[in-house]
Design an enzyme around this catalytic site. Structure first.
Site, PDB file in Angstrom:
ATOM      1  N   CYS A 121      -1.877   8.875   3.435  1.00 46.33           N
ATOM      2  CA  CYS A 121      -1.553   8.320   2.116  1.00 46.33           C
ATOM      3  C   CYS A 121      -2.645   8.565   1.091  1.00 46.33           C
ATOM      4  O   CYS A 121      -2.374   8.602  -0.115  1.00 46.33           O
ATOM      5  CB  CYS A 121      -1.258   6.825   2.226  1.00 46.33           C
ATOM      6  SG  CYS A 121      -2.616   5.842   2.885  1.00 46.33           S
ATOM      7  N   GLU A 127       0.884  -1.171   0.000  1.00 45.90           N
ATOM      8  CA  GLU A 127       0.000   0.000   0.000  1.00 45.90           C
ATOM      9  C   GLU A 127       0.914   1.210   0.000  1.00 45.90           C
ATOM     10  O   GLU A 127       1.551   1.509   1.007  1.00 45.90           O
ATOM     11  CB  GLU A 127      -0.919  -0.044   1.223  1.00 45.90           C
ATOM     12  CG  GLU A 127      -2.044   0.959   1.164  1.00 45.90           C
ATOM     13  CD  GLU A 127      -1.682   2.256   1.827  1.00 45.90           C
ATOM     14  OE1 GLU A 127      -1.198   3.175   1.104  1.00 45.90           O
ATOM     15  OE2 GLU A 127      -1.852   2.381   3.038  1.00 45.90           O
TER      16      GLU A 127
END
Length: 494
Positions: A277, A243
């Site tokens: 993120c 990720e």
């Protein structure tokens, strides 16, 4: 809920074939490469001889995790605050503890069903045989945790790994050392070293961790480091979930309610001081709306973060190196491109970085080339929706994409002609907290998905099983191949 002091027999049982007389005691925390290797060997051996195939043991681990979070939420928040210099306790509750607790509840509600062997469809040609899919624990799962949300990004993957029946090693971020130690200490109190081990240490230990032959390795962090993790895992053929973030765009359609857009985008950009993120990284909006967007953003800041220097809801940049990186982005821009949203300037001593909007930066500027990971928001213009779509598609595929507007045709055009890890319509960030949605990236923003059932399946071996019936016709198709065989092949080969 199960008392964490009452370990299951699986946790406390000692396998005499694995633990010899005089062998070193296994630890819940590894601080050196040698300790890490020893603990990995211990967990790997247990995973091969004592697989966790029952729901009761898995549920006990989830109970222990829930109790650990409940008992330590205040101390965890204080440790994260210390690492950041200042981290809003409310943000820690909202963005880390809340999704962790709801994730545990979701897993406990559905996990027993997920782990059951399921019937699968079978062609009529093979009946009365049948197909099954049997979820099995992979064995030992490695989790590499970043610094920006060190609690949720440790606990979220841990929930999936435990629900799938795995034993787990977690490498905490060296950039958030106080929380890393607090988390390790808590894990040692609530989990057996036969189940979970926390690894502490600097970059050298992280590199060694990523080269262990895990049954699965999950890493959250930058694309650059993700490439190194994948390369380290490759010699062992360790499957990885990465990720990785990236530049998540916002596309504002011409019929969008601009006040609503600013409200949601600014929420996503200021949460954790932009160190998220999936934070909105830049906005594509028609040029005539730029000034109004900036004006609304200033009013939004005054309403939601008054007196930003002393505001208890606004977090700081994690460390001096990150602050200098972000300040460098701004220093490379011309003054007329930068639009401060408050009267306060960035302060390296306190690591306070007030939000700013950057109007029309060059496409090759650092602020448009790198993931910003800070409260800096570029506004870029587009002439037609096709231009906006082309702008996004010309760049690496993002972890998230956000569309604002009411025009169904425009929304459908964007969602069907762009590829991103996740998509929100008239919202930002919130898809990460949906336990019934998979979460992950695509291309340079990552590989693989987790959360909820998707995470359970990602960290399980979904074993296909073919069960033959005593009465079947396959013996008719054995050699020597005669007339019946030829008739059968003539029927099915076109």
């Amino acid at each position: 809920m199960t008392d964490n002091n009452q370990n299951t027999s699986e946790q406390t049982a000692t396998d005499a074939s694995l633990v010899k007389q005089g062998a070193p005691k296994m630890l819940s925390t590894a601080n050196t490469i040698d300790e890490m290797h020893a603990q990995f060997a211990h967990l790997q051996a247990l995973s091969r001889t004592k697989p966790i195939n029952d729901w009761a043991t898995r549920e006990t681990q989830l109970d222990n995790l829930e109790i650990m979070l409940s008992d330590n939420q205040v101390s965890f928040a204080k440790a994260i605050n210390a690492d950041f210099g200042y981290r809003s306790e409310s943000e820690t509750q909202f963005a880390e503890l809340f999704p962790s607790f709801t994730g545990i509840s979701h897993a406990k509600k559905h996990g027993k069903k997920w782990m059951k062997t399921q019937r699968a469809s079978i062609s009529a040609l093979y009946m009365p045989a049948h197909n099954e899919i049997q979820p099995q624990p992979l064995g030992v799962v490695g989790i590499m945790v970043p610094w920006n949300y060190p609690l949720f990004l440790a606990v979220g993957p841990l929930i999936d790994a435990l629900t799938a029946g795995n034993r787990v090693m977690i490498k905490m971020s060296e950039a958030a050392p106080q929380f890393a130690q607090a988390f390790a200490d808590a894990v040692a109190r609530y989990f057996s070293p036969d189940m979970v081990c926390v690894v502490l240490g600097e970059v050298d230990i992280a590199a060694a961790f990523s080269s262990l032959p895990f049954d699965h390795l999950l890493y959250t962090g930058s694309t650059a480091v993700g490439k190194k993790v994948m390369a380290a895992a490759a010699p062992n053929l360790t499957p990885v979930t990465l990720e990785l973030g990236g530049k998540s765009p916002v596309i504002v359609l011409d019929d969008a309610n601009l006040e609503s857009v600013v409200n949601r985008v600014m929420m996503g950009k200021t949460l954790n001081a932009g160190q998220t993120c999936i934070a909105p990284d830049y906005v594509l909006i028609q040029r005539q709306h730029h000034e109004q967007f900036i004006s609304l953003a200033k009013a939004w800041m005054e309403k939601h973060y008054p007196n930003i220097e002393n505001n208890p809801d606004y977090s700081r940049i994690i460390n001096g190196d990150q602050f200098k990186r972000v300040k460098g982005y701004l220093d490379s821009l011309s003054g007329n491109e930068i639009h401060p949203l408050t009267a306060i300037e960035a302060n390296i001593e306190t690591r306070l970085m007030p939000p700013v909007i950057v109007s029309e930066p060059a496409a090759d500027s650092t602020v448009m080339q790198n993931e910003i990971f800070a409260p800096i928001l570029p506004l870029m213009h587009y002439e037609t929706l096709d231009d906006a779509i082309a702008f996004v598609n010309a760049r690496p595929r993002p972890l998230a994409l956000y569309i604002f507007g009411d025009n169904y045709g425009g929304i459908e055009k964007v969602r069907n002609n762009t590829v991103s890890g996740g998509l929100c319509i008239n919202e930002v960030l919130i898809h990460v907290a949906q336990h019934d949605l998979p979460f992950g990236g695509v291309g340079e923003s990552g590989t693989g998905v987790y959360h909820g059932k998707a995470g359970f399946e990602r960290l399980s071996h979904m074993k296909p099983v073919f069960v033959q019936s005593k009465l079947n016709g396959l013996n008719l198709l054995l050699p020597p191949y005669g007339g019946l065989f030829k008739k059968a092949m003539a029927l099915f080969l076109k």
